[in-house]
Scaffold this motif. Structure first.
Motif, PDB file in Angstrom:
ATOM      1  N   SER A 174       0.850  -1.184   0.000  1.00 19.51           N
ATOM      2  CA  SER A 174       0.000   0.000   0.000  1.00 19.51           C
ATOM      3  C   SER A 174       0.887   1.235   0.000  1.00 19.51           C
TER       4      SER A 174
ATOM      5  N   ARG B 197       0.436   4.266  -1.130  1.00 19.26           N
ATOM      6  CA  ARG B 197      -0.199   5.525  -0.751  1.00 19.26           C
ATOM      7  C   ARG B 197      -0.260   5.677   0.765  1.00 19.26           C
TER       8      ARG B 197
ATOM      9  N   HIS C  17       2.651   9.501  -8.466  1.00 21.43           N
ATOM     10  CA  HIS C  17       1.493   8.782  -9.005  1.00 21.43           C
ATOM     11  C   HIS C  17       0.245   9.142  -8.209  1.00 21.43           C
ATOM     12  N   TRP C  18       0.414   9.281  -6.883  1.00 24.10           N
ATOM     13  CA  TRP C  18      -0.729   9.551  -6.007  1.00 24.10           C
ATOM     14  C   TRP C  18      -0.937  11.041  -5.752  1.00 24.10           C
ATOM     15  N   PHE C  19       0.132  11.804  -5.706  1.00 25.93           N
ATOM     16  CA  PHE C  19       0.048  13.215  -5.336  1.00 25.93           C
ATOM     17  C   PHE C  19       0.872  14.049  -6.307  1.00 25.93           C
TER      18      PHE C  19
ATOM     19  N   SER D 244      -4.268  16.600   1.041  1.00 19.02           N
ATOM     20  CA  SER D 244      -4.982  15.332   0.974  1.00 19.02           C
ATOM     21  C   SER D 244      -5.103  14.681   2.348  1.00 19.02           C
TER      22      SER D 244
END
Length: 219
Positions: A20, A22, A59-61, A70
């Motif tokens: 995981s 993220r 990729h996430w942020f 976030s």
């Protein structure tokens, strides 16, 4: 004194399940922002602590700013959902208002590190993510204010003070506890928060002198 010590943040951190990325990034960023400060923490330090690549983070942020917002926005969305459910409940409005105040205290205590990071760092941000977050925060304030106003109309909350003033006084007091609370003190954060709710509930209770006729303004 500040509320988050290095040891306290380490205790708050939750290791993400393997794979995981993220969650690992969020946990690492929360710890580093709390311990070192948002400005002093680099993206490289975050990815090293999270044991991921920069590519995974981006990729996430899209940026460090988006990462910080976030962290807070997810918690704010949860707070807003819980408040909306309480406000729409069937109980007497005075009980729902007290439940809403206690709920935000307990939610803050559960996520103290993340919310303290935001309280310390929000003023440093000035982009579309920060502005979107402030709009969402205003929505939470509006929901709480409308519940206060409902209680004023029902005659259980004093109407000589606007619902906006009541709302900002309580939520600002809660949001600023991190500036003076210390985890080694005689009271836990939850105990302090519950005392704040007691002061809030007693302070806004309607009396004959504080309940003028007419529809009280939201402010």
């Amino acid at each position: 004194m500040t509320v988050v010590t290095e040891a306290a943040v380490t205790t708050e951190r939750r290791r993400a399940p393997r794979g995981s990325a993220r969650q690992s990034i969020v946990a690492a960023a929360t710890e580093l922002f709390a311990r070192r400060g948002y400005e002093a923490t680099s993206v490289q330090e975050i990815v090293a602590a999270a044991e991921v690549t920069k590519g995974a983070l981006y990729h996430w942020f899209g940026s460090k700013s988006e990462l910080l917002t976030s962290i807070y926005r997810e918690l704010l969305a949860e707070q807003t959902r819980r408040l909306a459910e309480i406000a729409a409940g069937d109980g007497p409005v005075g009980e729902r208002l007290r439940a809403a105040a206690l709920d935000v205290v307990e939610h803050t205590a559960e996520h103290l590190a993340e919310l303290t990071v935001w309280a310390r760092s929000a003023h440093l941000l000035d982009d579309e993510h920060a502005e979107a977050t402030r709009r969402e925060r205003r929505r939470y304030h509006d929901l709480f204010r409308d519940l206060v106003h409902e209680a004023q109309l029902a005659g259980v909350v004093r109407a000589d003070v606007s619902a906006t003033v009541v709302t900002h006084t309580f939520l600002s007091a809660l949001g600023n506890i991190h500036t003076w609370f210390h985890p080694d003190g005689p009271l836990t954060f939850t105990e302090v928060g519950h005392q704040l709710v007691a002061l809030f509930v007693d302070g806004v209770r309607a009396t004959a002198e504080s309940a003028p006729s007419g529809d009280p303004a939201r402010g």
